[in-house]
Design a protein around this motif. Structure first.
Motif: not given
Ligand code: NDP
Length: 412
Positions: A232-238, A257-263
């Motif tokens: 799963q792709k996740a992004y650095l998030t505050g 890290w929070m997961g987000f889809g490209d959409h």
């Protein structure tokens, strides 16, 4: 038995009410108060419909404007509540906390206080509001448990457990929040769009190399191999828990890290770049004044309406790396997997509200039986995690571990 006052009547409160009802042999009377009393009545109707009350008992709705601390004190006295579970919007945390200190009753919440006039709180977060009341809470002997949802909350307990039992010298604490579920709509936020988008428009703060690092949302991404839900792709998030964990474990890097889809990212980016996430009013050619973000909210699905069709699972984990007590490299991931459909069948909510709403009830039960009734203000990693995680194992949010020996459920 301790009587409970739940403040707020949104998605999380719905779960808190059901779980409190399922455990009202420990918790006693249950009162639900919010700005709109009709929403409390709806929650009560749902608790009765599902037969959630374990033993016969009080279940009552109240109208409350929690912006004024005096209103909250009056309601605490009227209801005889001994524990307040605050799951209203985080803008009213401080008047509610002040009221609990004044009335001498236990307090818990699931989010850091926010000033509605600011787009994003800046360092030192808990230090801006909550921790300034630490002395007053201790003086009054009031137990105040900050951020006891899932994240913040259970993930803080996972970090403490990992450090107590497996990684004595932590070098990094990564919290990874993946929603691998599907609501079946073209686009929707899982919570109030105003709150949800607000979380992603400000600066992303993480604690690295013993100082704050600033990034933009979606700037730093990483693919994680997660139990059950896979890569799963996740992004650095505050996120809130970074602020207390970095204070308690300053030598370790602390990231969320929070997961987000490209959409989701595409739609969010278009809305943001067009200015449609702005809270500043604009005038149309016809002279109509509108707030873009309010319009976006009005056309998006109501997050509460997603629950019946939500399928799939969430996986939220704390990954701690460092050295064990013998100085050897060590790494553990402690996590929970929850199922959207199961949550809906049990309490009528989607999995994300479920994971947020069950932990404060477990905390209330531990305050009621004395285990966590510490008479002081604490973040979750400052309390003994084992009784908490043990209780969560029993009431719907089981804990598992992944380490060199593989993946397995954790019991204590
Ligand atoms: P909702 O927006 O669905 O509900 C918020 C509730 O607060 C509403 O019922 C609202 O009343 C009430 N409220 C707002 N202002 C006042 C006021 N002045 N007086 C009384 N009541 C008020 O939120 P959620 O249920 O989704 O989330 C609740 C909290 O949980 C939030 O703070 C959120 O950040 C936190 N959260 C924490 C998580 C975690 O894991 N730690 C995860 C998810 C959420 P009205 O209906 O009248 O507007």
């Amino acid at each position: 038995k301790r009587n409970v006052l739940i403040i707020g009547a949104g998605g999380v409160a719905q779960v808190v009410a059901h779980k409190a009802a399922q455990n009202n042999d420990v918790l006693g009377d249950i009162h639900i108060a919010s700005r709109t009393a009709a929403k409390c009545e709806q929650i009560i109707a749902s608790v009765r419909e599902k037969g959630s009350l374990k033993v016969d008992g009080v279940l009552k709705a109240h109208a409350l404007d929690a912006r004024d601390s005096a209103n909250v004190v009056a309601l605490i006295r009227e209801t005889g509540a001994q524990i307040v579970i605050n799951v209203a919007q985080a803008f009213v945390n401080m008047p509610i906390l002040d009221a609990c200190i004044e009335a001498g009753v236990a307090y818990m919440d699931t989010a850091i206080h926010e000033d509605p006039a600011k787009i994003c709180e800046t360092p030192p977060w808990y230090g801006n509001y909550e921790w300034k009341r630490r002395e007053a809470a201790a003086k009054a002997g009031v137990t105040a448990i900050l951020g006891v949802g899932f994240d913040p909350g259970v993930v803080n307990a996972y970090a403490k457990l990992a450090i107590d039992d497996y990684v004595a010298e932590p070098e990094s604490i990564d919290i990874i929040d993946i929603n691998a579920g599907s609501h079946g709509r073209w686009f929707s936020t899982n919570f109030d769009p105003e709150i949800n988008f607000r979380e992603f428009t400000g600066t992303v703060y993480s604690w690295q190399n013993q100082k704050w690092q600033e990034n933009k949302m979606f700037e730093v991404g990483q693919t994680w191999d997660m139990p059950v839900v896979g890569e799963q792709k996740a992004y650095l998030t505050g996120h809130d828990e970074v602020h207390s964990l970095s204070a308690n474990y300053p030598k370790a890097d602390v990231r969320f890290w929070m997961g987000f889809g490209d959409h989701y990212i595409n739609v969010f980016t278009v809305l943001k770049n067009l200015g449609l996430l702005s809270e500043k009013p604009v005038k149309t050619a016809e002279g109509l004044e509108v707030v873009p973000l309010k319009v976006v909210k009005a056309v998006l699905p109501d997050p509460a309406s997603l629950a019946p069709d939500y399928t799939g699972k969430t996986c939220i984990a704390t990954l701690v790396k460092g050295k064990d007590k013998d100085g050897k490299p060590a790494e553990v991931m402690i996590y929970n997997v929850a199922d959207h459909k199961e949550a809906y069948l049990e309490v009528g909510s989607q999995g994300i509200s479920y994971t947020a709403g069950v932990p404060p009830v477990a905390a209330a039960m531990l305050v009621a039986d004395g285990t966590w009734d510490v008479g002081a203000m604490k973040n979750v990693e400052e309390l003994d995690p084992k009784p908490f995680l043990n209780l969560l194992n029993k009431i719907g949010l089981p804990t598992s571990i992944r380490d060199a020996k593989g993946e397995r459920p954790l019991t204590f």
